[in-house]
Design a protein around this motif. Structure first.
Motif, PDB file in Angstrom:
ATOM      1  N   ALA A 102       0.824  -1.207   0.000  1.00 40.40           N
ATOM      2  CA  ALA A 102       0.000   0.000   0.000  1.00 40.40           C
ATOM      3  C   ALA A 102       0.858   1.257   0.000  1.00 40.40           C
ATOM      4  CB  ALA A 102      -0.933  -0.005   1.211  1.00 40.40           C
ATOM      5  N   THR A 103       1.970   1.221   0.722  1.00 39.76           N
ATOM      6  CA  THR A 103       2.859   2.385   0.785  1.00 39.76           C
ATOM      7  C   THR A 103       3.483   2.676  -0.568  1.00 39.76           C
ATOM      8  OG1 THR A 103       3.359   1.924   3.111  1.00 39.76           O
ATOM      9  CG2 THR A 103       4.889   3.348   1.921  1.00 39.76           C
ATOM     10  N   LEU A 104       3.958   1.629  -1.255  1.00 38.61           N
ATOM     11  CA  LEU A 104       4.554   1.831  -2.576  1.00 38.61           C
ATOM     12  C   LEU A 104       3.535   2.381  -3.562  1.00 38.61           C
ATOM     13  CD1 LEU A 104       6.769  -1.385  -2.969  1.00 38.61           C
ATOM     14  CD2 LEU A 104       7.515   0.941  -2.414  1.00 38.61           C
ATOM     15  N   ILE A 105       2.325   1.849  -3.521  1.00 36.25           N
ATOM     16  CA  ILE A 105       1.275   2.321  -4.437  1.00 36.25           C
ATOM     17  C   ILE A 105       0.929   3.770  -4.138  1.00 36.25           C
ATOM     18  CG2 ILE A 105      -1.127   1.993  -5.122  1.00 36.25           C
ATOM     19  CD1 ILE A 105      -0.702  -1.023  -4.528  1.00 36.25           C
ATOM     20  N   ARG A 106       0.845   4.111  -2.860  1.00 36.85           N
ATOM     21  CA  ARG A 106       0.558   5.503  -2.503  1.00 36.85           C
ATOM     22  C   ARG A 106       1.653   6.449  -2.988  1.00 36.85           C
ATOM     23  NH1 ARG A 106       2.391   8.500   1.379  1.00 36.85           N
ATOM     24  NH2 ARG A 106       3.313   6.725   2.484  1.00 36.85           N
ATOM     25  N   GLU A 107       2.870   5.950  -3.061  1.00 38.44           N
ATOM     26  CA  GLU A 107       3.988   6.774  -3.506  1.00 38.44           C
ATOM     27  C   GLU A 107       4.125   6.835  -5.022  1.00 38.44           C
ATOM     28  OE1 GLU A 107       6.208   8.758  -1.864  1.00 38.44           O
ATOM     29  OE2 GLU A 107       4.836   8.492  -0.181  1.00 38.44           O
ATOM     30  N   GLY A 108       3.192   6.234  -5.741  1.00 38.36           N
ATOM     31  CA  GLY A 108       3.187   6.355  -7.195  1.00 38.36           C
ATOM     32  C   GLY A 108       3.754   5.174  -7.952  1.00 38.36           C
ATOM     33  N   ILE A 109       4.207   4.136  -7.254  1.00 38.79           N
ATOM     34  CA  ILE A 109       4.679   2.935  -7.945  1.00 38.79           C
ATOM     35  C   ILE A 109       3.465   2.242  -8.571  1.00 38.79           C
ATOM     36  CG2 ILE A 109       5.879   0.728  -7.693  1.00 38.79           C
ATOM     37  CD1 ILE A 109       7.616   3.192  -7.202  1.00 38.79           C
ATOM     38  N   PRO A 110       3.546   1.828  -9.839  1.00 39.39           N
ATOM     39  CA  PRO A 110       2.413   1.136 -10.462  1.00 39.39           C
ATOM     40  C   PRO A 110       1.948  -0.045  -9.610  1.00 39.39           C
ATOM     41  CG  PRO A 110       4.072   1.654 -12.118  1.00 39.39           C
ATOM     42  CD  PRO A 110       4.664   2.012 -10.786  1.00 39.39           C
ATOM     43  N   THR A 111       0.644  -0.196  -9.502  1.00 37.86           N
ATOM     44  CA  THR A 111       0.080  -1.217  -8.622  1.00 37.86           C
ATOM     45  C   THR A 111       0.627  -2.604  -8.922  1.00 37.86           C
ATOM     46  OG1 THR A 111      -1.960   0.056  -8.379  1.00 37.86           O
ATOM     47  CG2 THR A 111      -2.055  -2.278  -7.817  1.00 37.86           C
ATOM     48  N   SER A 112       0.691  -2.967 -10.205  1.00 38.38           N
ATOM     49  CA  SER A 112       1.159  -4.304 -10.567  1.00 38.38           C
ATOM     50  C   SER A 112       2.598  -4.534 -10.120  1.00 38.38           C
ATOM     51  CB  SER A 112       1.035  -4.516 -12.074  1.00 38.38           C
ATOM     52  OG  SER A 112       1.783  -3.530 -12.789  1.00 38.38           O
ATOM     53  N   ARG A 171       3.830  -7.203  -7.195  1.00 36.67           N
ATOM     54  CA  ARG A 171       4.828  -8.242  -7.483  1.00 36.67           C
ATOM     55  C   ARG A 171       6.011  -8.164  -6.513  1.00 36.67           C
ATOM     56  NH1 ARG A 171       3.551  -7.318 -13.028  1.00 36.67           N
ATOM     57  NH2 ARG A 171       5.154  -5.688 -13.126  1.00 36.67           N
ATOM     58  N   ASP A 172       6.405  -6.943  -6.160  1.00 36.83           N
ATOM     59  CA  ASP A 172       7.579  -6.753  -5.308  1.00 36.83           C
ATOM     60  C   ASP A 172       7.306  -7.015  -3.830  1.00 36.83           C
ATOM     61  OD1 ASP A 172       8.930  -6.061  -7.583  1.00 36.83           O
ATOM     62  OD2 ASP A 172       8.877  -3.903  -7.219  1.00 36.83           O
ATOM     63  N   THR A 173       6.044  -7.082  -3.446  1.00 37.82           N
ATOM     64  CA  THR A 173       5.724  -7.227  -2.024  1.00 37.82           C
ATOM     65  C   THR A 173       4.892  -8.468  -1.695  1.00 37.82           C
ATOM     66  OG1 THR A 173       3.795  -5.786  -2.338  1.00 37.82           O
ATOM     67  CG2 THR A 173       5.840  -4.746  -1.545  1.00 37.82           C
ATOM     68  N   LEU A 174       3.971  -8.836  -2.555  1.00 41.49           N
ATOM     69  CA  LEU A 174       3.073  -9.949  -2.261  1.00 41.49           C
ATOM     70  C   LEU A 174       3.435 -11.238  -2.987  1.00 41.49           C
ATOM     71  CD1 LEU A 174      -0.456  -8.243  -2.227  1.00 41.49           C
ATOM     72  CD2 LEU A 174       1.372  -8.218  -0.515  1.00 41.49           C
ATOM     73  N   GLY A 184      -7.410 -11.482  -9.470  1.00 38.13           N
ATOM     74  CA  GLY A 184      -8.808 -11.587  -9.092  1.00 38.13           C
ATOM     75  C   GLY A 184      -9.286 -10.381  -8.288  1.00 38.13           C
ATOM     76  N   PHE A 185      -8.359  -9.628  -7.715  1.00 40.98           N
ATOM     77  CA  PHE A 185      -8.716  -8.421  -6.963  1.00 40.98           C
ATOM     78  C   PHE A 185      -8.234  -7.158  -7.684  1.00 40.98           C
ATOM     79  CE2 PHE A 185      -8.596 -11.865  -3.884  1.00 40.98           C
ATOM     80  CZ  PHE A 185      -9.786 -11.675  -3.197  1.00 40.98           C
ATOM     81  N   GLU A 186      -7.972  -7.333  -9.005  1.00 42.18           N
ATOM     82  CA  GLU A 186      -7.563  -6.211  -9.870  1.00 42.18           C
ATOM     83  C   GLU A 186      -6.306  -5.498  -9.348  1.00 42.18           C
ATOM     84  OE1 GLU A 186     -10.940  -3.690 -10.361  1.00 42.18           O
ATOM     85  OE2 GLU A 186     -12.067  -5.187 -11.497  1.00 42.18           O
ATOM     86  N   LEU A 187      -5.382  -6.294  -8.822  1.00 40.23           N
ATOM     87  CA  LEU A 187      -4.123  -5.740  -8.342  1.00 40.23           C
ATOM     88  C   LEU A 187      -2.988  -5.966  -9.335  1.00 40.23           C
ATOM     89  CD1 LEU A 187      -4.338  -6.895  -4.601  1.00 40.23           C
ATOM     90  CD2 LEU A 187      -4.646  -4.564  -5.488  1.00 40.23           C
ATOM     91  N   LEU A 188      -3.245  -6.772 -10.378  1.00 35.15           N
ATOM     92  CA  LEU A 188      -2.263  -6.991 -11.442  1.00 35.15           C
ATOM     93  C   LEU A 188      -2.931  -6.754 -12.792  1.00 35.15           C
ATOM     94  CD1 LEU A 188      -0.241 -10.186 -10.385  1.00 35.15           C
ATOM     95  CD2 LEU A 188       0.543  -7.822 -10.426  1.00 35.15           C
TER      96      LEU A 188
END
Length: 308
Positions: free
Chosen positions: A267-277, A281-284, A304-308
């Motif tokens: 969540a922190t990376l996404i909030r900082e502008g890193i693309p969600t996908s 991949r880098d965390t989960l 399935g949760f639209e994270l990739l």
């Protein structure tokens, strides 16, 4: 600023251990009666064992309780040059208490915890307390993290502190420390990492009040991810739901499920502008496995949760 071996002044990004306090209340949301059990154990001088998977909040819980009991945090680090674990303060007599957090590992010895004699140029042999001795002598909370990683002599050392005697023998000095009522011993480990060679003996386990930890329920975990990362509720909900699906794969070959900590990282990376996908991949995915088939399974869950 150039800091030499003889320079007594700390570097700009360093804090003296005796000045490292819990300045703000650590964020922790109780999921059961663990706070009441900790308070009751502390009040009645009972040792406490925390069991649970990695990243589920065991250390945060101890820090939260130390703060609520108005303790002072002292982090302990290993000194490679001296091959010892150290924790230092200037004047314990002026302090109400402190929390010593010790990460256990196979090189941690009983002497590292208790202390040892050191030869000095002007005063001869001088005894230096280890972190466990300081906590026992001055009424702190000593937290031994991942106790099963420690050597056998460390766990045996704890026996006299965790029964009716409640004393810490300093064998090399020929004395014992009788801790004040404020002293408390807390240990933790991850049951999923136990093996035949690294298993806590029943004679040690039965000396502790035991609290079982797990990842928090979805409602609480969403709050934690939002609070720690600053992300939107929708993203936190998707990450938590994906995380719960991933944890179900532990019965199908995954060594360890995704931790709440990794959900916060994502969540922190996404909030900082890193693309969600990429963040996902880098965390989960990558931290959990190197097996390509398992990575594909994790990726399918995240899609399935639209994270990739």
């Amino acid at each position: 600023m150039l800091v030499t071996m003889t320079d007594p002044s700390p570097a700009a990004n360093e804090t003296a251990i005796e000045q490292l306090d819990i300045a703000e209340q650590p964020f922790y949301l109780p999921v059961g009666s663990e706070v009441d059990v900790f308070r009751a154990a502390h009040k009645n001088r009972l040792p406490l064992l925390l069991k649970g998977p990695t990243g589920c909040g065991k250390t945060r819980f101890v820090e939260y309780m130390a703060w609520s009991l108005k303790k002072t945090l002292t982090r302990v680090s290993r000194n490679p040059g001296a091959s010892v674990v150290e924790a230092r303060t200037v004047d314990f007599s002026t302090r109400k208490g402190f929390l010593v957090t010790i990460p256990c590992h196979e090189d941690l010895t009983a002497n590292d915890l208790v202390g040892r004699f050191f030869l000095t140029m002007d005063q001869g042999a001088q005894w230096i307390d280890g972190p466990l001795s300081k906590a026992a002598r001055f009424g702190g909370i000593c937290y031994l993290d991942e106790i099963v990683e420690a050597r056998k002599d460390v766990t045996v050392l704890l026996h006299s502190l965790t029964d009716y005697r409640r004393v810490l023998p300093l064998v090399k000095k020929g004395t014992v420390i009788t801790p004040p009522p404020e002293f408390m011993l807390v240990i933790s480990y991850n049951p999923g990492y136990q093996s035949v060679l690294k298993e806590m003996k029943p004679s040690t386990r039965q000396r502790f009040v035991s609290l079982d930890f797990d990842y928090p329920p979805p409602k609480i975990e969403i709050q934690v991810v939002r609070r720690e990362s600053g992300c939107e509720e929708g993203l936190a909900r998707s990450l938590v739901e994906a995380g719960r699906k991933i944890r179900a794969l532990k019965t199908q070959g995954l060594t360890e499920g995704v931790s709440t900590r990794l959900l916060i990282y994502a969540a922190t990376l996404i909030r900082e502008g890193i693309p969600t996908s990429e963040a996902v991949r880098d965390t989960l995915i990558s931290p959990l496995t190197d097996d390509e088939q398992m990575k594909a399974s994790l990726s399918d869950i995240c899609r399935g949760f639209e994270l990739l």
